[in-house]
Design a protein around this motif. Structure first.
Motif, PDB file in Angstrom:
ATOM      1  N   LYS A  16       0.808  -1.212   0.000  1.00  0.00           N
ATOM      2  CA  LYS A  16       0.000   0.000   0.000  1.00  0.00           C
ATOM      3  C   LYS A  16       0.846   1.269   0.000  1.00  0.00           C
ATOM      4  N   ALA A  17       2.169   1.114   0.104  1.00  0.00           N
ATOM      5  CA  ALA A  17       3.073   2.274   0.100  1.00  0.00           C
ATOM      6  C   ALA A  17       4.307   1.921  -0.725  1.00  0.00           C
ATOM      7  N   ILE A  18       4.126   1.844  -2.035  1.00  0.00           N
ATOM      8  CA  ILE A  18       5.216   1.487  -2.941  1.00  0.00           C
ATOM      9  C   ILE A  18       6.258   2.604  -2.952  1.00  0.00           C
ATOM     10  N   LEU A  19       7.520   2.217  -2.897  1.00  0.00           N
ATOM     11  CA  LEU A  19       8.610   3.189  -2.843  1.00  0.00           C
ATOM     12  C   LEU A  19       8.920   3.735  -4.234  1.00  0.00           C
ATOM     13  N   SER A  20       8.934   5.035  -4.354  1.00  0.00           N
ATOM     14  CA  SER A  20       9.377   5.666  -5.600  1.00  0.00           C
ATOM     15  C   SER A  20      10.902   5.692  -5.636  1.00  0.00           C
ATOM     16  N   ASP A  21      11.453   6.044  -6.800  1.00  0.00           N
ATOM     17  CA  ASP A  21      12.908   6.133  -6.913  1.00  0.00           C
ATOM     18  C   ASP A  21      13.459   7.223  -5.996  1.00  0.00           C
ATOM     19  N   ASP A  22      12.731   8.306  -5.813  1.00  0.00           N
ATOM     20  CA  ASP A  22      13.176   9.358  -4.890  1.00  0.00           C
ATOM     21  C   ASP A  22      13.216   8.835  -3.460  1.00  0.00           C
ATOM     22  N   ALA A  23      12.213   8.024  -3.086  1.00  0.00           N
ATOM     23  CA  ALA A  23      12.215   7.446  -1.743  1.00  0.00           C
ATOM     24  C   ALA A  23      13.368   6.467  -1.575  1.00  0.00           C
ATOM     25  N   LEU A  24      13.664   5.725  -2.641  1.00  0.00           N
ATOM     26  CA  LEU A  24      14.803   4.798  -2.581  1.00  0.00           C
ATOM     27  C   LEU A  24      16.115   5.551  -2.403  1.00  0.00           C
ATOM     28  N   VAL A  25      16.238   6.705  -3.052  1.00  0.00           N
ATOM     29  CA  VAL A  25      17.455   7.518  -2.901  1.00  0.00           C
ATOM     30  C   VAL A  25      17.654   7.903  -1.435  1.00  0.00           C
ATOM     31  N   ASP A  26      16.577   8.346  -0.772  1.00  0.00           N
ATOM     32  CA  ASP A  26      16.678   8.762   0.629  1.00  0.00           C
ATOM     33  C   ASP A  26      17.012   7.575   1.533  1.00  0.00           C
ATOM     34  N   LEU A  27      16.373   6.426   1.306  1.00  0.00           N
ATOM     35  CA  LEU A  27      16.634   5.258   2.144  1.00  0.00           C
ATOM     36  C   LEU A  27      18.052   4.722   1.933  1.00  0.00           C
ATOM     37  N   LEU A  28      18.523   4.781   0.687  1.00  0.00           N
ATOM     38  CA  LEU A  28      19.894   4.327   0.424  1.00  0.00           C
ATOM     39  C   LEU A  28      20.910   5.266   1.050  1.00  0.00           C
ATOM     40  N   LYS A  29      20.598   6.553   1.080  1.00  0.00           N
ATOM     41  CA  LYS A  29      21.510   7.499   1.698  1.00  0.00           C
ATOM     42  C   LYS A  29      21.641   7.218   3.192  1.00  0.00           C
ATOM     43  N   GLU A  30      20.542   6.789   3.819  1.00  0.00           N
ATOM     44  CA  GLU A  30      20.606   6.420   5.235  1.00  0.00           C
ATOM     45  C   GLU A  30      21.500   5.207   5.453  1.00  0.00           C
ATOM     46  N   ARG A  31      21.619   4.361   4.428  1.00  0.00           N
ATOM     47  CA  ARG A  31      22.477   3.175   4.526  1.00  0.00           C
ATOM     48  C   ARG A  31      23.911   3.456   4.095  1.00  0.00           C
ATOM     49  N   GLY A  32      24.178   4.685   3.702  1.00  0.00           N
ATOM     50  CA  GLY A  32      25.548   5.042   3.333  1.00  0.00           C
ATOM     51  C   GLY A  32      25.832   5.060   1.862  1.00  0.00           C
ATOM     52  N   PHE A  33      24.777   5.035   0.997  1.00  0.00           N
ATOM     53  CA  PHE A  33      24.967   5.051  -0.449  1.00  0.00           C
ATOM     54  C   PHE A  33      24.516   6.407  -0.989  1.00  0.00           C
ATOM     55  N   ASP A  34      25.438   7.160  -1.536  1.00  0.00           N
ATOM     56  CA  ASP A  34      25.130   8.476  -2.079  1.00  0.00           C
ATOM     57  C   ASP A  34      24.926   8.350  -3.582  1.00  0.00           C
ATOM     58  N   LEU A  35      23.653   8.244  -4.010  1.00  0.00           N
ATOM     59  CA  LEU A  35      23.337   7.987  -5.413  1.00  0.00           C
ATOM     60  C   LEU A  35      22.340   9.004  -5.937  1.00  0.00           C
TER      61      LEU A  35
ATOM     62  N   GLY B 150      10.628  -3.466 -11.715  1.00  0.00           N
ATOM     63  CA  GLY B 150       9.898  -2.435 -12.423  1.00  0.00           C
ATOM     64  C   GLY B 150       9.819  -1.131 -11.653  1.00  0.00           C
ATOM     65  N   SER B 151       9.218  -0.142 -12.293  1.00  0.00           N
ATOM     66  CA  SER B 151       9.030   1.155 -11.645  1.00  0.00           C
ATOM     67  C   SER B 151       7.971   1.027 -10.552  1.00  0.00           C
ATOM     68  N   SER B 152       7.774   2.111  -9.803  1.00  0.00           N
ATOM     69  CA  SER B 152       6.786   2.078  -8.719  1.00  0.00           C
ATOM     70  C   SER B 152       5.383   1.818  -9.266  1.00  0.00           C
ATOM     71  N   VAL B 153       5.070   2.370 -10.434  1.00  0.00           N
ATOM     72  CA  VAL B 153       3.755   2.147 -11.039  1.00  0.00           C
ATOM     73  C   VAL B 153       3.578   0.682 -11.419  1.00  0.00           C
ATOM     74  N   GLN B 154       4.586   0.110 -12.041  1.00  0.00           N
ATOM     75  CA  GLN B 154       4.508  -1.299 -12.432  1.00  0.00           C
ATOM     76  C   GLN B 154       4.414  -2.207 -11.220  1.00  0.00           C
ATOM     77  N   ARG B 155       5.185  -1.924 -10.170  1.00  0.00           N
ATOM     78  CA  ARG B 155       5.150  -2.770  -8.971  1.00  0.00           C
ATOM     79  C   ARG B 155       3.804  -2.644  -8.259  1.00  0.00           C
TER      80      ARG B 155
END
Length: 505
Positions: free
Chosen positions: A456-475, A490-495
């Motif tokens: 019910k809360a699919i992660l967008s690519d922007d959300a993935l960027v923020d979560l990865l930054k918390e894990r130490g990945f600057d992308l 797939g993209s958030s829409v496809q998923r």
């Protein structure tokens, strides 16, 4: 100024690669199975070479030099060496190769090979042969399976001929891509005959073969299961709406309630969209590891790595010195003696080249394990960026030599079977700016985040960027999208559509 001939003497330096040195370099790039084939050809061409007893129960370890018995290949204790030391065998000339030259290879023609994950699903991790090679052969192809059935089902000779012709036109998934009108024109028969032949093919096992599209394939299976009613027919005619996730519209078109619609989707999930893939197309490629790695617990609680060559795929060569002495005594004339001496030198060179190849592979493999220790202990999330140059500098070899050694070589560990090239990955900057992390580690993190996301809360690519930054990945966002697509997500829409369909029971 008058022109005239003149004789000058100049001294220049150039690298001369003898045929034997060129062959030794090629040996580095061959897999164990290819080396086995090469040795078979050498046995046919050289009467002095023989196969020794297998050393499959005594692997060569990387933590030490090769065992003396294997390294020497019985050269020091042979009767011919005694003759050579006494100066009684003039034709037993030295090898035309410097074994140490293999480590000083400066030919950069190979370049840095592309990085590709090949196969890592092997479940075996013991000292025996790998489990992955058990999947290398399919006993029966789809065409063979269908041809065996069609003869018993046909009642007309022309119909049987058309059916057999259609079977040979099926693709690997079992679909017929040619139009029936084209088939009729090609075979010179009526369209009705082609339709009858196709109906015969579609009646064979597995159900769904001979279909011309996905809808027809699933319809054949629904008819076989006696579930092909008007509602199911409308659903199969509108698979594009199902793919887009327009479930409410489909329910209205099918005129069913939520419970019936859920049962129809559950039935649809049980069908095989590619029935032909149950069968193979012949002999599959066998992946046999060249290097075996296992963890060895130490007394202090730490873990060391036991690295060994897979001796099960490496025949052991020996030189039949007794036969050489017999032939040497029977040789008459300089040409015969020169030929025999050439064969002995070739045999000596081949065994030294194979010996050097094994030591080089072990040296490179040991450095890869050392550099990627985190991967073997904790998994892909701890894979570090690594280049051919880094490994080459650590073991005093040129990167082109490392490239050859890692080409077509596979490593088996407790985590599966990997190509050595898999461990050479590019790096991305870390969030703290102190270093780089492997691209494979980033992909693993993206997959982990997406697998754990709430439907019910699919992660967008922007959300993935923020979560990865918390894990130490600057992308950057585009980098996250590139890695996400590379691992088949797939993209958030496809998923969101996929998980909406998965939630309908």
């Amino acid at each position: 100024m008058a022109l005239g001939p003149r004789l000058d003497l100049r001294q220049t330096q150039s690298l001369v690669m003898t045929p034997q040195l060129q062959q030794a370099i090629k040996l580095l790039a061959l897999s164990n199975l290819e080396v086995e084939a090469f040795i078979g050809e050498a046995l046919d061409a050289n009467p002095l070479l023989e196969l020794g007893e297998s050393r499959g129960d005594a692997p060569v370890e990387a933590g030490e030099a090769l065992p003396e018995e294997l390294r020497r290949t019985h050269l020091e204790s042979s009767p011919v060496d005694q003759l050579v030391r006494e100066g009684r065998v003039e034709e037993d000339r030295p090898l035309d190769i410097d074994a140490s030259a293999l480590d000083r290879d400066r030919d950069t023609g190979d370049g840095a090979a592309s990085l590709e994950l090949v196969d890592y699903r092997s479940s075996g991790a013991g000292g025996e042969g790998p489990d992955i090679d058990e999947r290398g052969r399919f006993d029966e192809t789809l065409a063979e399976h269908l041809h065996a059935q069609v003869g018993a089902q046909a009642h007309d000779r022309i119909e049987l001929f058309v059916a057999r012709w259609l079977i040979d036109q099926l693709d690997e998934a079992g679909y017929l891509t040619a139009s029936l009108s084209d088939v009729a024109e090609t075979l010179g028969v009526d369209l009705a005959v082609v339709q009858a032949g196709l109906a015969l093919v579609q009646s064979l096992d597995p159900t769904g073969v001979g279909a011309r599209n996905l809808s027809e394939c699933l319809a054949l299976q629904a008819k076989e299961a006696d579930r092909y009613d008007p509602c199911m027919a409308r659903l199969l005619d509108n698979l594009d709406l199902l793919a887009r996730g327009e479930l409410a519209r489909l329910k209205r078109m099918c005129n069913v309630d939520d419970e019936d619609f859920a049962e129809m989707l559950a039935e649809l999930r049980g069908y095989d969209p590619k029935p032909g893939l149950r069968f193979g197309s012949g002999t599959g490629e066998v992946v046999v590891p060249d290097i075996l790695i296992r963890a060895v617990p130490q007394k202090d609680g730490s873990v060391a790595w036991d690295i060994a060559l897979n001796q099960a795929t490496l025949p052991r060569l020996i030189v039949n010195r007794s036969y050489y002495v017999q032939m040497r005594g029977a040789c008459v004339g300089k040409e015969a003696k020169a030929w025999l001496g050439e064969k002995l030198a070739d045999a000596n060179w081949l065994m030294k080249a194979l010996d050097q190849r094994q030591k080089t592979i072990l040296k490179v493999a040991a450095e890869i394990v050392k550099q990627q220790d985190g991967f073997f202990r904790h998994g892909v999330s701890h894979l570090k960026p690594l280049t051919l140059r880094t490994v080459g500098e650590a073991i005093s070899m040129h990167e082109s030599t490392v490239s050859r050694v890692t080409s077509n070589k596979y490593l088996q560990c407790e985590r599966g079977t990997f190509e050595l090239k898999y461990f050479f990955t590019s790096g991305v900057a870390s969030a703290d700016g102190e270093g780089a992390v492997s691209a494979e580690a980033v992909k693993a993190a993206i997959r982990q985040l997406i697998d754990a996301e709430d439907p019910k809360a699919i992660l967008s690519d922007d959300a993935l960027v923020d979560l990865l930054k918390e894990r130490g990945f600057d992308l950057a966002r585009r980098t996250v999208a590139k890695y996400r697509e590379a691992i088949g997500l797939g993209s958030s829409v496809q998923r969101r559509r996929q998980k909406a369909l998965a939630g309908v029971r």
